[in-house]
Motif scaffolding. Structure first.
Motif, PDB file in Angstrom:
ATOM      1  N   GLY A 317       0.832  -1.208   0.000  1.00 20.67           N
ATOM      2  CA  GLY A 317       0.000   0.000   0.000  1.00 20.67           C
ATOM      3  C   GLY A 317       0.859   1.248   0.000  1.00 20.67           C
ATOM      4  O   GLY A 317       0.631   2.176  -0.787  1.00 20.67           O
ATOM      5  N   ILE A 318       1.866   1.267   0.884  1.00 23.91           N
ATOM      6  CA  ILE A 318       2.752   2.421   0.932  1.00 23.91           C
ATOM      7  C   ILE A 318       3.513   2.537  -0.392  1.00 23.91           C
ATOM      8  O   ILE A 318       3.700   3.618  -0.943  1.00 23.91           O
ATOM      9  CB  ILE A 318       3.750   2.290   2.103  1.00 23.91           C
ATOM     10  N   GLY A 319       3.933   1.367  -0.925  1.00 25.77           N
ATOM     11  CA  GLY A 319       4.676   1.371  -2.177  1.00 25.77           C
ATOM     12  C   GLY A 319       3.856   1.911  -3.337  1.00 25.77           C
ATOM     13  O   GLY A 319       4.360   2.676  -4.155  1.00 25.77           O
ATOM     14  N   PHE A 320       2.578   1.527  -3.430  1.00 26.72           N
ATOM     15  CA  PHE A 320       1.729   2.045  -4.495  1.00 26.72           C
ATOM     16  C   PHE A 320       1.589   3.557  -4.379  1.00 26.72           C
ATOM     17  O   PHE A 320       1.471   4.256  -5.383  1.00 26.72           O
ATOM     18  CB  PHE A 320       0.337   1.398  -4.448  1.00 26.72           C
ATOM     19  N   GLY A 321       1.603   4.040  -3.167  1.00 28.45           N
ATOM     20  CA  GLY A 321       1.624   5.478  -2.928  1.00 28.45           C
ATOM     21  C   GLY A 321       0.326   6.165  -3.319  1.00 28.45           C
ATOM     22  O   GLY A 321      -0.694   5.525  -3.510  1.00 28.45           O
ATOM     23  N   GLY A 322       0.402   7.475  -3.416  1.00 28.98           N
ATOM     24  CA  GLY A 322      -0.801   8.253  -3.685  1.00 28.98           C
ATOM     25  C   GLY A 322      -1.656   8.298  -2.436  1.00 28.98           C
ATOM     26  O   GLY A 322      -1.409   7.571  -1.478  1.00 28.98           O
ATOM     27  N   VAL A 323      -2.680   9.126  -2.437  1.00 32.23           N
ATOM     28  CA  VAL A 323      -3.518   9.245  -1.249  1.00 32.23           C
ATOM     29  C   VAL A 323      -4.185   7.905  -0.948  1.00 32.23           C
ATOM     30  O   VAL A 323      -4.175   7.434   0.182  1.00 32.23           O
ATOM     31  CB  VAL A 323      -4.596  10.335  -1.439  1.00 32.23           C
ATOM     32  N   TYR A 324      -4.709   7.233  -1.990  1.00 34.78           N
ATOM     33  CA  TYR A 324      -5.448   5.993  -1.755  1.00 34.78           C
ATOM     34  C   TYR A 324      -4.559   4.893  -1.211  1.00 34.78           C
ATOM     35  O   TYR A 324      -4.927   4.197  -0.268  1.00 34.78           O
ATOM     36  CB  TYR A 324      -6.123   5.516  -3.039  1.00 34.78           C
ATOM     37  N   GLY A 325      -3.388   4.723  -1.812  1.00 37.97           N
ATOM     38  CA  GLY A 325      -2.498   3.655  -1.373  1.00 37.97           C
ATOM     39  C   GLY A 325      -2.121   3.832   0.080  1.00 37.97           C
ATOM     40  O   GLY A 325      -2.223   2.906   0.881  1.00 37.97           O
ATOM     41  N   ILE A 326      -1.695   5.046   0.429  1.00 40.18           N
ATOM     42  CA  ILE A 326      -1.260   5.288   1.806  1.00 40.18           C
ATOM     43  C   ILE A 326      -2.444   5.217   2.759  1.00 40.18           C
ATOM     44  O   ILE A 326      -2.341   4.625   3.839  1.00 40.18           O
ATOM     45  CB  ILE A 326      -0.522   6.636   1.898  1.00 40.18           C
ATOM     46  N   PHE A 327      -3.582   5.758   2.326  1.00 34.63           N
ATOM     47  CA  PHE A 327      -4.789   5.668   3.156  1.00 34.63           C
ATOM     48  C   PHE A 327      -5.108   4.199   3.455  1.00 34.63           C
ATOM     49  O   PHE A 327      -5.335   3.819   4.602  1.00 34.63           O
ATOM     50  CB  PHE A 327      -5.970   6.320   2.425  1.00 34.63           C
ATOM     51  N   GLY A 328      -5.081   3.387   2.407  1.00 35.43           N
ATOM     52  CA  GLY A 328      -5.378   1.965   2.582  1.00 35.43           C
ATOM     53  C   GLY A 328      -4.403   1.309   3.538  1.00 35.43           C
ATOM     54  O   GLY A 328      -4.802   0.554   4.421  1.00 35.43           O
ATOM     55  N   ALA A 329      -3.107   1.631   3.364  1.00 38.57           N
ATOM     56  CA  ALA A 329      -2.094   0.995   4.207  1.00 38.57           C
ATOM     57  C   ALA A 329      -2.273   1.380   5.664  1.00 38.57           C
ATOM     58  O   ALA A 329      -2.198   0.534   6.561  1.00 38.57           O
ATOM     59  CB  ALA A 329      -0.702   1.383   3.731  1.00 38.57           C
ATOM     60  N   ILE A 330      -2.514   2.665   5.908  1.00 37.26           N
ATOM     61  CA  ILE A 330      -2.675   3.134   7.292  1.00 37.26           C
ATOM     62  C   ILE A 330      -3.913   2.508   7.929  1.00 37.26           C
ATOM     63  O   ILE A 330      -3.874   2.026   9.067  1.00 37.26           O
ATOM     64  CB  ILE A 330      -2.781   4.678   7.334  1.00 37.26           C
ATOM     65  N   LEU A 331      -4.995   2.470   7.163  1.00 33.48           N
ATOM     66  CA  LEU A 331      -6.218   1.849   7.671  1.00 33.48           C
ATOM     67  C   LEU A 331      -5.997   0.363   7.919  1.00 33.48           C
ATOM     68  O   LEU A 331      -6.479  -0.211   8.894  1.00 33.48           O
ATOM     69  CB  LEU A 331      -7.357   2.057   6.658  1.00 33.48           C
ATOM     70  N   HIS A 332      -5.208  -0.238   7.036  1.00 32.85           N
ATOM     71  CA  HIS A 332      -4.941  -1.671   7.166  1.00 32.85           C
ATOM     72  C   HIS A 332      -4.186  -1.981   8.451  1.00 32.85           C
ATOM     73  O   HIS A 332      -4.402  -3.031   9.058  1.00 32.85           O
ATOM     74  CB  HIS A 332      -4.153  -2.166   5.955  1.00 32.85           C
TER      75      HIS A 332
END
Lengths: 484, 219
Positions: A317-332
């Motif tokens: 998620g962090i690697g994909f980056g962007g708001v969505y990727g990081i949002f997903g990773a943090i939520l995960h």
């Protein structure tokens, strides 16, 4: 506020040492972790309202991301201390341990919570010190049963993690070197707040090297493949509530270290380098988890490999980056912590009831312990990412950010791996949950304490799947703003 | 970044001696001499810190130097000797890789580290030299951990790696801020203590500290 938060678990630990009976130590432990939870929540609230808090001569601080880690740690440790009463109570009434060891358990438990909170609120690269401290305290918890397997697990854990963390220290030194060139030799040159402001001017070559060392170092602690080898041993040999703490919070603390450095390194090296590394390690973790989950014979190790998988997903998620990727990773991070602790609590009950960790020797949980069986089923569905549970939301966000960001191959592999893991995990879990109960097992739940801990977590798993409270959403968006 | 002009020759000599002490550990078959050599290595490291403190005029580095002598070259070696005496292990280092190949591999690691550090641009000739010594120490420490059987040698390997990082930090940036350095010291001490406890436990449960026995948990 931060001082109180850190002081409470230490005081609780010390008080636990001076208690005289089982009842006293349990009361103090539960009150202490309740206080920790309250201080944790009020810190979160304070940060949410006022932004960054800095105290203690700049060495302690809390921004949105630290508050988020504090939130996860304090919730899981509270629930885990409720669970401990049931679990350890069972152990002491079956004479597996005596009162002295029970007291030692609670002392170490609260010290462990302290070190993890410290990871969240340290304002500088001295984060390293706190993460090393978590290793040392938790090693003593892993060795708790002092049988051959647990001694082996603890030794592997200490050695592998310490080596890993030594690499992370090297990365930290390199980062400091890059910072000193810009900021001069002040104590400030290690603080997040001053680092992030000038990170763009750091020497990219040095930061690349530093990030590789940090990723390998803290990645060892986070259980990213191929540095994950200590993790299944440690999870399966430690007492179950500790397993929940290790899998729910400790790995997140290490992930926190990686993500902090990711935001500094990315500013200097550009997103390409750091993202690709994270995607590679993420996919590797997912891929390695697949065969071990499908062919697993020990259900605690099954959960451990599932942790490797989920850490891989966060890295992706962090690697994909962007708001969505990081949002997903943090939520995960949050969702995984809740769900995985829930699963650990569930199999902890199974272990107490059936007395074996082998998947093949356990069957018919839903008939012997209806509540535990049902919760394990929910948890199993949730942890493998099926809707309508919370992990589905975060995995889906990460996946869609992968496709949107043009990481087609990585996203397809990600999808493939989680489908295989779903099948493997559920195959193993359903063998345990359904079927005829193993002969000689008396039906009935283990304890009300263990069940109530699980019910609290089920609420999180369920509700976040349907509905995200606006305040929680805004909180995660604040974290995303800090990371990017 | 103040360059260390004063005592540059002394520094080079000290760093070379640190490398020599590492090879002494690599080439020795007795636990006692390994621990003694580690003590010498830490003492030399403290001398490096002292030289840096003297040439930059920063008093806090003296504190670090004194602490290094006190803990790393006195307390920790004595603690290791205490462990050996208490659990009555055989005095030999048991090896997976024999002494002469070990020395050759150690030499190769030093050369590799030197070329690795060459490829990054570092401020001065001296810190490049010190940094490559530091990376060699880290890699040799790692090699000692995987090539020796006794649990005590794995502990020693970690300590050597830590010494290497200390050398790197002091030569690159004249040491980290005092608070962080003290924290690292504290961590190393606790780590040694806890590994000591674990070694006692290993000895009690397996009646040996041979790490060959710790290979049952797989898959």
């Amino acid at each position: 506020m931060i001082e109180y938060l850190l002081f409470t678990p230490i005081l609780t630990g010390i008080l636990c040492y001076f208690t005289r009976s089982r009842r006293q130590v349990e009361t103090i432990s539960i009150l202490g972790s309740l206080m920790t939870l309250i201080f944790g929540l009020s810190l979160v609230l304070d940060v949410y309202r006022n932004g960054i808090i800095v105290t203690w001569q700049n060495s302690l601080f809390a921004d949105a991301f630290s508050a988020y880690i504090v939130l996860i740690v304090s919730i899981i440790s509270f629930v885990s201390s409720i669970y401990s009463i049931g679990y350890m109570g069972h152990e002491i009434s079956h004479n597996v341990i005596d009162l002295k060891r029970l007291k030692m358990y609670y002392v170490l438990f609260h010290f462990f919570v302290f070190t993890m909170l410290l990871v969240g609120v340290t304002n500088n690269l001295g984060l390293w010190i706190a993460i090393e401290m978590t290793t040392l305290v938790s090693a003593l918890l892993i060795i708790f049963y002092s049988n051959k397997a647990s001694v082996e697990a603890a030794w592997k854990y200490v050695i592998i993690s310490t080596v890993g963390i030594t690499f992370a220290l090297f990365g930290t030194i390199l980062t400091y070197y890059a910072a000193v060139k810009i900021l001069g030799e002040t104590g400030d040159a290690l603080n997040w707040t001053s680092l992030i402001a000038v990170a763009g001017q750091f020497d990219p070559m040095i930061m690349k090297l530093a990030f590789i060392f940090i990723l390998i170092g803290y990645g060892t602690k986070a259980g990213l493949a191929p540095m994950h080898t200590w993790l299944p041993d440690a999870y399966s040999e430690s007492p179950t509530p500790v397993g929940a703490l290790l899998s729910g919070t400790l790995v997140n603390c290490a992930m926190y270290g990686i993500i902090r450095f990711y935001s500094i390194a990315t500013k200097s090296t550009g997103p390409e380098f750091t993202s690709n590394l994270l995607i590679i390690f993420g996919l590797l973790s997912l891929g390695i988890a697949v065969p071990f989950i499908i062919l697993q014979e020990d259900y605690k190790r099954l959960l451990a490999y599932s942790s490797v998988e989920h850490m891989g997903i966060i890295a992706l998620g962090i690697g994909f980056g962007g708001v969505y990727g990081i949002f997903g990773a943090i939520l995960h991070m949050f969702n995984h912590a809740m769900t995985k602790s829930l699963m650990f609590f569930g199999v902890g009950n199974v272990l107490l009831k059936y007395g074996t960790k082998e998947i093949d020797k356990v069957s018919g949980i839903v008939k012997t312990m209806p509540m535990t069986g049902a919760i394990l089923l929910i948890g199993g569905l949730a942890i493998t990412g099926s809707p309508p549970f919370s992990i589905f939301i975060s995995e889906f966000t990460i996946l869609s950010s992968g496709f949107l960001g043009g990481h087609i191959i990585a996203s397809v592999l990600f999808l493939l791996f989680i489908i295989m893991i779903f099948a493997g995990f559920f195959y193993n879990l359903s063998k345990m949950i359904f079927g005829n109960p193993t002969p000689g097992i008396i039906p009935g739940e283990v304890s009300r304490w263990t069940l109530s801990a699980m019910v609290i977590l089920v609420v999180f798993v369920f509700v976040l799947g349907f509905y995200m409270p606006p305040a929680f959403y805004k909180m995660i968006m604040n974290v995303v703003a800090v990371v990017r | 970044m103040a360059e260390i002009i004063f005592g540059s020759n002394t520094m080079q000599l000290l760093i070379a001696l640190i490398l020599v002490s590492t090879f002494m550990i690599l080439g020795s078959t007795r636990l006692y001499s390994c621990i003694r050599d580690f003590g010498i290595q830490s003492f030399l490291l403290a001398c490096v810190a002292g030289t840096v403190a003297f040439s930059t005029g920063k008093d806090e580095i003296y504190i670090i130097a004194v602490l290094t002598i006190l803990f790393k070259s006195i307390v920790i070696p004595y603690f290791l000797l205490y462990i050996i005496r208490e659990i009555k292990v055989k005095k030999e280092v048991e090896l997976y890789v024999k002494i002469s190949p070990s020395l050759i591999i150690g030499g190769m690691l030093v050369v590799i580290s030197y070329y690795l550090i060459r490829s990054i641009n570092v401020i001065s000739e001296l810190s490049s030299f010190a940094l490559s010594a530091s990376v060699s120490l880290v890699s040799i420490g790692l090699f000692i951990m995987i090539s020796r059987k006794k649990a005590i040698m794995q502990m020693l390997g970690i300590l050597i790696m830590e010494n290497g990082l200390f050398l790197g930090a002091i030569s690159l940036t004249n040491g980290m801020p005092l608070l962080v350095e003290l924290g690292i010291f504290f961590d190393v001490l606790i780590a040694v203590l806890i590994m000591g406890i674990l070694i006692f436990r290993i000895n009690k449960t397996f009646e040996s500290i041979d790490t060959d026995l710790l290979k049952t948990l797989i898959g």
